[in-house]
Every structure is written in C-alpha cells, then in structure tokens.
Write a protein that holds these residues in place. Structure first.
Motif, PDB file in Angstrom:
ATOM      1  N   THR A  34       0.807  -1.228   0.000  1.00 24.26           N
ATOM      2  CA  THR A  34       0.000   0.000   0.000  1.00 24.26           C
ATOM      3  C   THR A  34       0.837   1.273   0.000  1.00 24.26           C
ATOM      4  N   ALA A  35       2.155   1.176  -0.154  1.00 24.74           N
ATOM      5  CA  ALA A  35       2.984   2.378  -0.110  1.00 24.74           C
ATOM      6  C   ALA A  35       2.587   3.360  -1.208  1.00 24.74           C
ATOM      7  N   GLY A  36       2.327   2.854  -2.406  1.00 20.83           N
ATOM      8  CA  GLY A  36       1.906   3.741  -3.495  1.00 20.83           C
ATOM      9  C   GLY A  36       0.617   4.473  -3.166  1.00 20.83           C
ATOM     10  N   LEU A  37      -0.358   3.764  -2.616  1.00 17.50           N
ATOM     11  CA  LEU A  37      -1.634   4.386  -2.252  1.00 17.50           C
ATOM     12  C   LEU A  37      -1.455   5.418  -1.145  1.00 17.50           C
ATOM     13  N   ASP A  38      -0.685   5.061  -0.114  1.00 13.33           N
ATOM     14  CA  ASP A  38      -0.540   5.951   1.034  1.00 13.33           C
ATOM     15  C   ASP A  38       0.174   7.250   0.675  1.00 13.33           C
ATOM     16  N   PHE A  39       1.022   7.220  -0.359  1.00 11.08           N
ATOM     17  CA  PHE A  39       1.728   8.432  -0.770  1.00 11.08           C
ATOM     18  C   PHE A  39       1.158   9.020  -2.061  1.00 11.08           C
ATOM     19  N   ASN A  40      -0.012   8.516  -2.469  1.00 10.68           N
ATOM     20  CA  ASN A  40      -0.692   9.033  -3.654  1.00 10.68           C
ATOM     21  C   ASN A  40       0.206   8.949  -4.888  1.00 10.68           C
ATOM     22  N   GLN A  41       0.860   7.795  -5.027  1.00 12.55           N
ATOM     23  CA  GLN A  41       1.754   7.551  -6.153  1.00 12.55           C
ATOM     24  C   GLN A  41       1.237   6.352  -6.946  1.00 12.55           C
ATOM     25  N   ASP A  42       1.539   6.353  -8.229  1.00 11.08           N
ATOM     26  CA  ASP A  42       1.166   5.213  -9.073  1.00 11.08           C
ATOM     27  C   ASP A  42       2.339   4.860  -9.978  1.00 11.08           C
ATOM     28  N   PRO A  43       3.452   4.425  -9.381  1.00  8.70           N
ATOM     29  CA  PRO A  43       4.643   4.130 -10.188  1.00  8.70           C
ATOM     30  C   PRO A  43       4.432   2.897 -11.057  1.00  8.70           C
ATOM     31  N   LEU A  44       4.982   2.940 -12.247  1.00  8.64           N
ATOM     32  CA  LEU A  44       4.862   1.814 -13.171  1.00  8.64           C
ATOM     33  C   LEU A  44       5.871   0.715 -12.853  1.00  8.64           C
ATOM     34  N   GLN A  45       6.957   1.074 -12.181  1.00  5.71           N
ATOM     35  CA  GLN A  45       7.998   0.105 -11.842  1.00  5.71           C
ATOM     36  C   GLN A  45       8.389   0.282 -10.384  1.00  5.71           C
ATOM     37  N   GLY A  46       9.083  -0.721  -9.862  1.00  2.00           N
ATOM     38  CA  GLY A  46       9.473  -0.638  -8.462  1.00  2.00           C
ATOM     39  C   GLY A  46      10.319  -1.817  -8.052  1.00  2.00           C
ATOM     40  N   ILE A  47       9.983  -2.405  -6.923  1.00  2.00           N
ATOM     41  CA  ILE A  47      10.845  -3.415  -6.329  1.00  2.00           C
ATOM     42  C   ILE A  47      10.894  -4.707  -7.141  1.00  2.00           C
ATOM     43  N   LEU A  48       9.813  -5.043  -7.833  1.00  2.00           N
ATOM     44  CA  LEU A  48       9.819  -6.267  -8.639  1.00  2.00           C
ATOM     45  C   LEU A  48      10.850  -6.179  -9.752  1.00  2.00           C
ATOM     46  N   GLU A  49      10.921  -5.041 -10.425  1.00  2.00           N
ATOM     47  CA  GLU A  49      11.896  -4.865 -11.508  1.00  2.00           C
ATOM     48  C   GLU A  49      13.319  -4.895 -10.959  1.00  2.00           C
ATOM     49  N   ALA A  50      13.504  -4.358  -9.747  1.00  2.00           N
ATOM     50  CA  ALA A  50      14.840  -4.347  -9.152  1.00  2.00           C
ATOM     51  C   ALA A  50      15.321  -5.762  -8.852  1.00  2.00           C
ATOM     52  N   VAL A  51      14.444  -6.577  -8.273  1.00  2.00           N
ATOM     53  CA  VAL A  51      14.856  -7.926  -7.877  1.00  2.00           C
ATOM     54  C   VAL A  51      14.873  -8.874  -9.074  1.00  2.00           C
ATOM     55  N   SER A  52      14.156  -8.531 -10.141  1.00  2.00           N
ATOM     56  CA  SER A  52      14.089  -9.409 -11.315  1.00  2.00           C
ATOM     57  C   SER A  52      15.257  -9.195 -12.275  1.00  2.00           C
ATOM     58  N   SER A  53      16.063  -8.153 -12.040  1.00  2.00           N
ATOM     59  CA  SER A  53      17.165  -7.849 -12.962  1.00  2.00           C
ATOM     60  C   SER A  53      18.480  -7.712 -12.209  1.00  2.00           C
ATOM     61  N   PRO A  54      18.925  -8.762 -11.525  1.00  2.00           N
ATOM     62  CA  PRO A  54      20.145  -8.623 -10.721  1.00  2.00           C
ATOM     63  C   PRO A  54      21.381  -8.295 -11.546  1.00  2.00           C
TER      64      PRO A  54
END
Length: 433
Positions: free
Chosen positions: A212-232
C-alpha cells in the motif's frame, strides 16, 4: 530447562537482563559493517579467544564469511598449511617472546598463499611488538581479552572499502498479525525521518501482491521493487534511481506492484543485492515487510539494524508477537531487542490487554502506543497523505516523531518493567515451548 523458562528467569533477574541489553546496545552502537564473502581460519590457544571468534562467526554481520576455528595456535597453523591452501584471513592467537613470534611468523609466511592476511591476538600490550608485527605484514594486532565485536570490527575494517561511504541504517517493520497497521506506521515513520531530520530515506514495500505504499503516498509508479529484484545482472545505481518514486524532497519509495498477475516466490537471498545497494546510497532504508514467514522475510529481519514489531493489544497479536520477539532474540543475539509499537489502542467495547502486561509477556518495552482514531487515519489513507499532514500537532504525530527518533538512534526511551498480570496466559505460552 527450556528456552521460555530460561527467559522467564532472566526477566526476574534485573542484573542479567541489564547485561543482555547492554551487550545488544554495544553491538548496535558500534554500527559494524557487514563482512563480505571471505574465508577465515583461526588458530587459538585459549578457550576464551576461540569462543569469541565462534560467537562472531554466528553474528548476522558475518553471515557471508566462512569461518573455521582450530585449537593449537601458531604451530598448528604452520603444520596445517603445509598441505592446505590458505584462506583470505588467518587469525592467530600467539603468546611468547618477540623473537619466538618472529620466527614462527616467518615460517608461516613461507606456507601462505599470496594475498592472505593475518591478524594476531596476544596478551602483551607493547608498542614495540605491535610495530614489529606490522613490519612483517600483519594486518592487525588485538590484545586480550577480546569479544565478538572486536573480531567483527577487525575483519570488517580489513576487507571493507576504505573509500566507501558509511552504510545507511535499515529499519524493518513487521506486523504481529495481518491488518494491525504495520505498513501505515512504517510509512508515517519514514515520512517523519525524511522531514524532521532532512535525511534521504528510501521506503521499500516488500508486500509485492498487496503493498500500500503507493496508495498511502498518492503515487502510481509503473515500476518498483519487482523490476529491481528481477534484474540482478542489470541492477546498478542508475537503474535503482529510475525505479524509485519520489514522494518528497528527501523521501522515495520502491513500490510493490500490488497485482496478482504472477506468484511472487523468492529465495532467501533474492533481495540482498537490492538492499545492499539502497544502504550504500542513502542514510536510512525502511523495510515494509508483509505479514508472512518465509526464508527471505526472515533474512531481511535478520539483516536489519532495527526491527519494529507492530501489534494490536489482543490475544492473537500477543501470541504472534511473542513468537516474533523470541525468534528475533535467537537470530539477533548481539543487537538491540526489537521495538514494540501498540496500535489501535482503545477500540470501543473491545476487551484489550494492558500495555504493561503485553510488554511483559514479550519481555520488551512499549516504545509507542497509538490510539484508535478511525477518522484521522481513514482520512489520511483516502487522501494519500501522512498523519502529520492532517493532524497538525496531535499526540499521534508526536508519538510517530518520537518513534522516528528511537529507530534512527537519535534517542532512547526506557520504561520500567512491571510484573505481568497474565499469569495463566504466560504459563500456557511457556507450556507450548
């Protein structure tokens, strides 16, 4: 005597409990850097030195190092390396005259592979001896008695990057029960640290399917932690910076996808690279952990500098919170005990466990008690705002700011321990151990 009985006796012994707290406090206050993946072999003459090295090997900051302890000192090391390759680091406990030590080190040097470093431990506090050892290529000389923190600090200094920036402080938030508000507290504390201390903060939302971090800060990022961990293989500072979503001047989030398009099955060390990179780049990293128990959640809890358990004052939260607190003591014996936050205190008509009793059962103190205020928290959530942006100078804002100070090491709140009134319940919990 089982573990719970031992802990109960420690709780009744203020001197033992104080000693444990001071031990953990020293480990945290030293801000020891994690040791890289190196091989270490120690040759000891005394059980106390061997015990200190073995304890260091079990510490979370030495998790990547492979450590082996032998008895026998210098002579055993010389015999051993006649037929075995030398590791990255040899730790030697040596006693005797300067001439004898010099001859022994010269013999050892003939068996050592290039690049092997040596640390010597002795009982003589002599500058002449120290200088002679340094001239012979010894990396460090430690004077007994030593403890595990001396060992970790020495290894970290030898293999650390001398030009590297200090690692950022990592703070992990986890709920004792699903829906107890751990994420909300983590987000507000992150915002408070960034605003009040003017420090760069990264909030990493590890609840990939439901974060819920995106919702709580009124953000709608297209990328985030999944892309970071998926591309070591591609992950570097530039990619990580592109994946972060800026929420304020000093606060960024690494958002969860919050989608169910795929299962999120990860291995224990899958997030290690992302975490290391965040800690190298910013002073404070906050982990918003999901309410689940997997190898990677346990690994993140073990690696964090500070852990915050958020719970509501009911029986299920108490049981789960006690299990968490006990496990964290086992995983992190040389760190501060986890911080305890009681959330949604004072729900109308709900029977609640008193804060003192709750804390006593977990053998912790309550660092923050946050009252039930559905209007304030509901409005902030719906607006994508933090409590401080709505509540002005309310007591909730002061409590969150105080928690931000405690978890960043800016202050420490100590409350007196009280005897528990939950005798039957504690007996029941101990019986399960």
């Amino acid at each position: 005597m089982n573990e719970l009985t031992q802990q109960s006796k420690l709780l009744d012994d203020p001197d033992e409990m104080k000693a444990m707290e001071d031990h953990g406090a020293r480990g945290a206050d030293l801000e020891l850097r994690p040791v890289p993946r190196v091989s270490i072999q120690a040759f000891c003459e005394s059980p106390s030195v061997a015990a200190a090295i073995e304890a260091a090997a079990e510490d979370r900051r030495m998790a990547k190092a492979h450590t082996k302890v032998h008895m026998g000192g210098l002579s055993a090391a010389i015999d051993f390396y006649q037929s075995a390759p030398t590791p990255n680091l040899i730790i030697l406990e040596m006693h005797g005259t300067l001439d004898a030590l010099a001859v022994g080190l010269d013999n050892l040097a003939e068996a050592c592979d290039p690049g092997t470093k040596v640390v010597v431990i002795g009982a003589t506090n002599d500058i002449v001896l120290y200088r002679d050892l340094m001239r012979r290529g010894v990396s460090e000389y430690l004077v007994t008695p030593i403890d595990l923190f001396d060992v970790i600090a020495t290894v970290s200094e030898i293999f650390g990057d001398p030009e590297g920036n200090p690692l950022g402080r990592s703070i992990a938030f986890i709920g004792a029960k699903g829906g107890c508000g751990a994420s909300t507290i983590a987000h507000n504390v992150s915002w408070s640290i960034a605003r009040n201390f003017e420090n760069e903060v990264v909030l990493a939302d590890f609840d990939l399917p439901f974060g819920t971090a995106g919702l709580d800060f009124n953000q709608d990022p297209l990328q985030g932690i999944l892309e970071a961990v998926s591309s070591p293989d591609r992950l570097d500072d530039m990619l990580l910076d592109r994946l972060l979503s800026k929420c304020s001047e000093n606060l960024s989030i690494l958002a969860a996808p919050a989608a169910l398009e795929r299962p999120y099955d990860f291995q224990e060390q899958d997030f290690a690279q992302v975490v290391d990179m965040m800690r190298q780049g910013v002073p404070t990293v906050v982990f918003d952990l999901p309410h689940m128990w997997t190898a990677w959640v346990q690994s993140l809890l073990c690696s964090a500098d500070e852990v915050v358990i958020v719970a509501e004052p009911d029986l299920a939260n108490l049981r789960n919170g006690k299990n968490l607190a006990d496990k964290l003591r086992q995983l992190r014996p040389n760190d501060h005990p986890p911080h305890l936050v009681l959330n949604r205190v004072g729900v109308p008509k709900r029977p609640e466990i008193k804060a003192a009793d709750f804390a006593s059962a977990l053998e912790l103190t309550v660092d923050a008690s946050i009252p039930f205020d559905p209007q304030l928290f509901g409005t902030a959530s719906n607006n994508g705002q933090m409590i401080a942006e709505l509540g002005g100078k309310s007591d909730v804002v002061s409590t969150i700011n105080n928690l931000a100070q405690i978890t960043t090491g800016r202050s420490d709140v100590r409350q007196p321990r009280r005897k528990s009134a939950l005798g039957p319940l504690l007996k029941k919990l101990r019986g399960r151990g």
